[in-house]
Motif scaffolding. Structure first.
Motif, short mmCIF file in Angstrom:
data_model
loop_
_atom_site.label_atom_id
_atom_site.label_comp_id
_atom_site.label_asym_id
_atom_site.label_seq_id
_atom_site.Cartn_x
_atom_site.Cartn_y
_atom_site.Cartn_z
N GLU A 170 4.38 4.60 -24.57
CA GLU A 170 4.15 5.80 -23.76
C GLU A 170 3.40 5.51 -22.46
N PHE A 171 2.79 4.32 -22.36
CA PHE A 171 1.97 4.04 -21.18
C PHE A 171 2.23 2.64 -20.61
N ALA A 172 2.05 1.62 -21.43
CA ALA A 172 2.12 0.25 -20.91
C ALA A 172 3.50 -0.13 -20.40
N LEU A 173 4.55 0.28 -21.11
CA LEU A 173 5.90 -0.05 -20.66
C LEU A 173 6.37 0.79 -19.47
N PRO A 174 6.19 2.11 -19.50
CA PRO A 174 6.72 2.92 -18.39
C PRO A 174 6.07 2.66 -17.03
N VAL A 175 4.78 2.35 -17.00
CA VAL A 175 4.09 2.21 -15.71
C VAL A 175 4.71 1.09 -14.86
N PRO A 176 4.81 -0.15 -15.36
CA PRO A 176 5.43 -1.18 -14.52
C PRO A 176 6.94 -0.99 -14.35
N SER A 177 7.59 -0.42 -15.37
CA SER A 177 9.03 -0.19 -15.25
C SER A 177 9.35 0.76 -14.10
N LEU A 178 8.66 1.87 -14.05
CA LEU A 178 8.88 2.84 -12.98
C LEU A 178 8.43 2.31 -11.63
N ARG A 223 0.82 -1.22 0.00
CA ARG A 223 0.00 0.00 0.00
C ARG A 223 0.85 1.27 0.00
N ARG A 224 2.07 1.16 0.51
CA ARG A 224 2.92 2.35 0.50
C ARG A 224 3.26 2.78 -0.93
N LEU A 225 3.10 1.84 -1.89
CA LEU A 225 3.39 2.16 -3.28
C LEU A 225 2.20 2.77 -4.01
N THR A 226 1.01 2.67 -3.43
CA THR A 226 -0.19 3.14 -4.13
C THR A 226 -0.09 4.60 -4.58
N PRO A 227 0.29 5.54 -3.69
CA PRO A 227 0.40 6.92 -4.16
C PRO A 227 1.41 7.09 -5.29
N ARG A 228 2.49 6.31 -5.23
CA ARG A 228 3.50 6.43 -6.28
C ARG A 228 2.99 5.85 -7.59
N ILE A 229 2.27 4.73 -7.55
CA ILE A 229 1.69 4.16 -8.77
C ILE A 229 0.71 5.14 -9.39
N GLU A 230 -0.14 5.73 -8.56
CA GLU A 230 -1.10 6.71 -9.07
C GLU A 230 -0.38 7.90 -9.70
#
Length: 426
Positions: A168-176, A139-146
């Protein structure tokens, strides 16, 4: 020629053949030697498994495949049969030594981690990782994922014109997200993406899967050395602080590599393919945009329907073992089709197509099953539950920027995906 001598020659030729694949990847000449019964596990017809997979499952959910030079493997395409294999840690092994011995690969090339280990090693390593993947810690990652999702949506909106949702979207989200989870530099995210994708590319040539594993492990060894000196707040730093030298550098690098492998390419492919599902179902996109209760069932149905990980890690029979009335001899390799199992009529009670209103039965195998079930399953769900509704809310009028027939999907891959997804956002 004696039977024993013939068997030795066959085994030696088989090891040479598999070693060639390991060194050079699967070129067109190599693929011609592989039986279609094996290749069908790695093919798709758009978003659906090839029809031959369903026909094979209906005829024999556990079937023998003869590989080049007389080597035998078993293909498992049924739901209950796959659960029986994946759930039997005492009956089947995933130890890398089995693969190394059959393919002439040096044991030193083992990627380590959870996927290629058996108990008690697997048990000890999983016990170390499990606390870091509880919902409380995630849950500590939730704000960062958002924040990551919103940053990518802002960047797409600012770009104007057609944008590629994959890059532009699918790759960067899980990578970051993984960079955040592990506590490694964001500047390395492009290397993360390439290292993760290479290992699933069966046409990789000199960057074939085992070469990518070696490069990834070498990178993580450097990260681990830095974390030993100055533990950060990410997963690696936490393990160093809590477990010290009881987890050596090689094990820690293997665990980090496993998180990258299991959490990047699989989630990226699901985000990309799930976005295509939304583009094909405008009513679902609108529901997802306006009704928060739609998100959890949509995510579970997308996971089952897409089954981005098409095939589980190879298993090797520890002894002669019977599955669905078929005896698999000791030492034989077993390959479970997750995409086939998740479309089994005995599981979904229909043809298994996308149905957002389906009460998806519990227990889909998108994350595997048994002791090797993906430890990052809840993290993946968190990312998907943030990404899909946010995309629908920001760009409710998005549409494909090319005709559907021009979309390019991976032709042969353990993790299925789409090469690019160009869209007009408004």
């Amino acid at each position: 020629m004696s039977t024993t001598f013939r068997s030795r020659i066959t085994a030696r030729l088989g090891r040479t053949y598999l070693a060639r694949i390991q060194r050079h990847g699967l070129g067109s000449s190599t693929i011609r030697l592989l039986p279609e019964e094996l290749l069908m596990l790695l093919r798709r017809d758009g978003l659906d498994p090839v029809k031959r997979l369903a026909a094979t499952r209906a005829e024999a959910p556990v079937s023998k495949v003869t590989l080049p030079f007389g080597m035998d493997a078993w293909v498992v395409t049924g739901y209950e049969e796959s659960k029986a294999v994946l759930g039997s840690a005492d009956g089947f092994s995933t130890d890398f030594a089995n693969l190394a011995g059959n393919a002439g690969i040096a044991a030193e090339q083992s990627p380590g981690g959870l996927g290629f280990s058996d108990p008690p090693v697997h048990t000890r390593l999983r016990r170390i990782l499990t606390p870091e993947f509880t919902m409380r810690r995630l849950r500590r990652l939730t704000p960062r994922i958002e924040a990551i999702v919103e940053e990518r949506l802002d960047a797409m909106e600012a770009a104007g014109g057609p944008v590629d949702l994959v890059h532009e979207f699918a790759l960067p989200v899980p990578s970051l997200t993984i960079c955040e989870l592990l506590g490694v530099p964001y500047g390395d995210r492009h290397d993360f993406q390439q290292l993760a994708m290479d290992r699933f590319d069966l046409f990789g040539g000199t960057t074939a899967p085992f070469g990518a594993m070696s490069a990834s492990l070498e990178y993580f060894r450097e990260v681990v050395r830095a974390q030993r000196q100055k533990p950060g707040d990410g997963l690696l730093g936490m393990i160093v602080r809590e477990h010290g030298d009881s987890v050596d550098d090689e094990e820690l690098a293997g665990l980090a590599d496993g998180v990258l492998t299991g959490g990047f390419e699989t989630t990226a492919s699901t985000i990309a393919l799930g976005s295509l599902v939304l583009l094909q179902n405008r009513d679902v996109l609108e529901r997802l945009r306006t009704d928060d209760t739609m998100t959890p069932p949509f995510v579970e149905e997308v996971l089952r329907y897409l089954s981005a990980v098409q095939m589980a890690f190879p298993r090797f029979a520890r002894r002669d073992i019977e599955i669905a009335g078929v005896v698999i001899p000791r030492g034989d390799m077993v390959l479970c089709s997750l995409s086939g199992a998740n479309r089994d009529l005995s599981y979904v009670m229909d043809e298994g197509g996308f149905d957002p209103h389906r009460a998806t039965p519990a227990g889909h195998l998108a994350f595997g099953h048994g002791i090797h079930r993906c430890i990052g399953a809840e993290l993946a769900r968190m990312e998907l539950r943030v990404a899909f509704p946010a995309l629908a809310r920001r760009f409710p009028g998005m549409r494909l920027a090319v005709p559907p027939q021009e979309l390019s999907f991976r032709k042969l891959s353990i993790v299925y995906g789409i090469e690019s997804l160009p869209v007009h956002l408004r």
